[in-house]
Design an enzyme around this catalytic site. Structure first.
Site, short mmCIF file in Angstrom:
data_model
loop_
_atom_site.label_atom_id
_atom_site.label_comp_id
_atom_site.label_asym_id
_atom_site.label_seq_id
_atom_site.Cartn_x
_atom_site.Cartn_y
_atom_site.Cartn_z
N ARG A 71 0.82 -1.21 0.00
CA ARG A 71 0.00 0.00 0.00
C ARG A 71 0.86 1.26 0.00
NH1 ARG A 71 -4.78 0.48 4.32
NH2 ARG A 71 -3.06 1.05 5.70
N LYS A 170 -2.68 7.17 1.31
CA LYS A 170 -2.48 7.52 2.73
C LYS A 170 -1.43 8.63 2.75
CE LYS A 170 -2.40 4.75 6.79
NZ LYS A 170 -3.48 5.37 7.53
N GLU A 203 -16.29 6.74 6.05
CA GLU A 203 -15.53 6.08 7.11
C GLU A 203 -15.40 7.01 8.30
OE1 GLU A 203 -11.59 5.25 5.51
OE2 GLU A 203 -11.58 7.17 4.49
N1 PMP Z 1 -9.44 4.96 6.98
C1 PMP Z 1 -8.50 5.90 7.23
C2 PMP Z 1 -8.75 7.29 6.83
C3 PMP Z 1 -7.30 5.54 7.88
O1 PMP Z 1 -6.37 6.46 8.12
C4 PMP Z 1 -7.11 4.19 8.25
C5 PMP Z 1 -5.82 3.77 8.91
N2 PMP Z 1 -5.65 4.35 10.15
C6 PMP Z 1 -8.12 3.26 8.01
C7 PMP Z 1 -9.26 3.69 7.34
C8 PMP Z 1 -7.98 1.83 8.38
O2 PMP Z 1 -7.06 1.19 7.54
P1 PMP Z 1 -6.17 -0.02 8.03
O3 PMP Z 1 -7.09 -1.06 8.51
O4 PMP Z 1 -5.39 -0.42 6.85
O5 PMP Z 1 -5.31 0.51 9.14
#
Ligand code: PMP
Length: 304
Positions: A71, A170, A203
């Site tokens: 990622r 990210k 989210e």
């Molecule tokens: N959405 C956002 C905006 C995030 O920053 C994150 C990670 N902190 C997630 C979802 C969750 O992703 P992951 O399970 O890969 O940590």
């Protein structure tokens, strides 16, 4: 009214200063945190130009390492940032940072910044991307939050439109999420749910969203403008293994209000129940049985 600070700025004591013994991996070497400094001309600082990952360490192992490394390269590719290391070297750097700080259960923050350059946003003005690996401990929410669940609000701040900086990247700019989190804090809530410009749920401020109703577990598709969460993927799989129907579908605020159960997933938060949105109780206002089951399944899975 803004008053002048009494002490000089440099004399302030930072209550959140990191443990001075922490060793940080920076561009090829371990340095004490006090010396781990980013230049003021780093485009990561000047413009938020860079990408990052948050990764868990469970029992001395880097959890979902391949997925996180993949990622970070994808995020970097989307912003035309060349990571000056191979995946194997990144992995070795994470192990070095982990080892130097004797972290068995903790968290890695991996950052790649555009690096020090000239003023000006053009990426050609910064030729040496910087790689930083912090290995430390983390506790996003205290244990009681997992017992009682989160109280959430609808954020007025919208999630980035997928045609701006894609929420799949990210990036080092989390201001939307930060402002949404501030809205939650100002409202006396724990967390905010962000919506996209079409009014579809996306989210939380750092976690993916799941809604359970009438036997079906739903989560917004990545195309709604959400991070393709690694924990999201695991939880969908765990739910399917329990025989629960799982689908990616567009959700509006109403779907959350009338849900039987809601929870969030993320690397730092893991699986955390949501028990209200905008002061409407979800279900009976307590973490529900499916949420609790998936929380337990996740704990078992991460220690496999
Ligand atoms: N959405 C956002 C905006 C995030 O920053 C994150 C990670 N902190 C997630 C979802 C969750 O992703 P992951 O399970 O890969 O940590």
């Amino acid at each position: 009214m803004i008053t002048a600070p009494e002490a000089s700025l440099s004399a302030r004591v930072n209550p959140f200063a990191p443990d001075p013994d922490l060793q940080v991996w920076m561009d090829g070497q371990l340095v004490p945190v006090g010396e781990a400094k980013v230049g003021v001309f780093d485009h990561g600082l000047l413009y938020g130009d860079g990408v990052f990952e948050g990764i868990r360490i469970y029992g001395g192992k880097i959890f979902k390492e391949r997925e996180h490394i993949e990622r970070v390269y994808e995020s970097a590719r989307c912003i035309a940032l060349e990571i000056p290391m191979t995946p194997e070297q990144l992995s070795a750097a994470m192990r070095e940072a982990m080892g130097a700080n004797e972290i068995v259960d903790g968290y890695i923050r991996l950052l790649v910044t555009r690096g020090v350059g000239r003023l000006g946003i053009a990426i050609q003005k910064a030729a040496c991307p910087s790689v930083i690996v912090i290995a430390a401990s983390i506790q996003l929410y205290p244990p009681e939050v997992y017992e009682r669940g989160l109280n959430c609000v609808t954020a007025g701040t919208l999630r980035n439109h997928p045609q701006t900086v894609s929420p799949r990247v990210k990036s080092l700019n989390y201001l939307n999420n930060i402002l949404a989190k501030l809205e939650a804090t100002n409202a006396g809530a724990d967390e905010a749910i962000l919506f996209n410009p079409s009014g579809h749920a996306t989210e939380g401020t750092g976690d993916n969203l799941f809604v359970f109703r009438k036997g079906v577990l739903r989560t917004p598709p990545v195309s709604c403008g959400v991070l393709d969460g690694i924990t999201r993927e695991i939880v969908m799989d765990l739910a399917r293994r329990r025989g629960i129907e799982v689908c990616e579908s567009i959700l509006i605020r109403h779907d959350i209000y009338v849900a039987d159960e809601v929870f969030l997933t993320g690397t730092a938060a893991e699986v955390v129940p949501v028990v209200s949105l905008d002061k409407r109780l979800i279900g009976d206002g307590k973490p529900g049985p499916i949420t609790k089951q998936l929380m337990a399944d996740f704990v078992a899975y991460r220690s496999e």
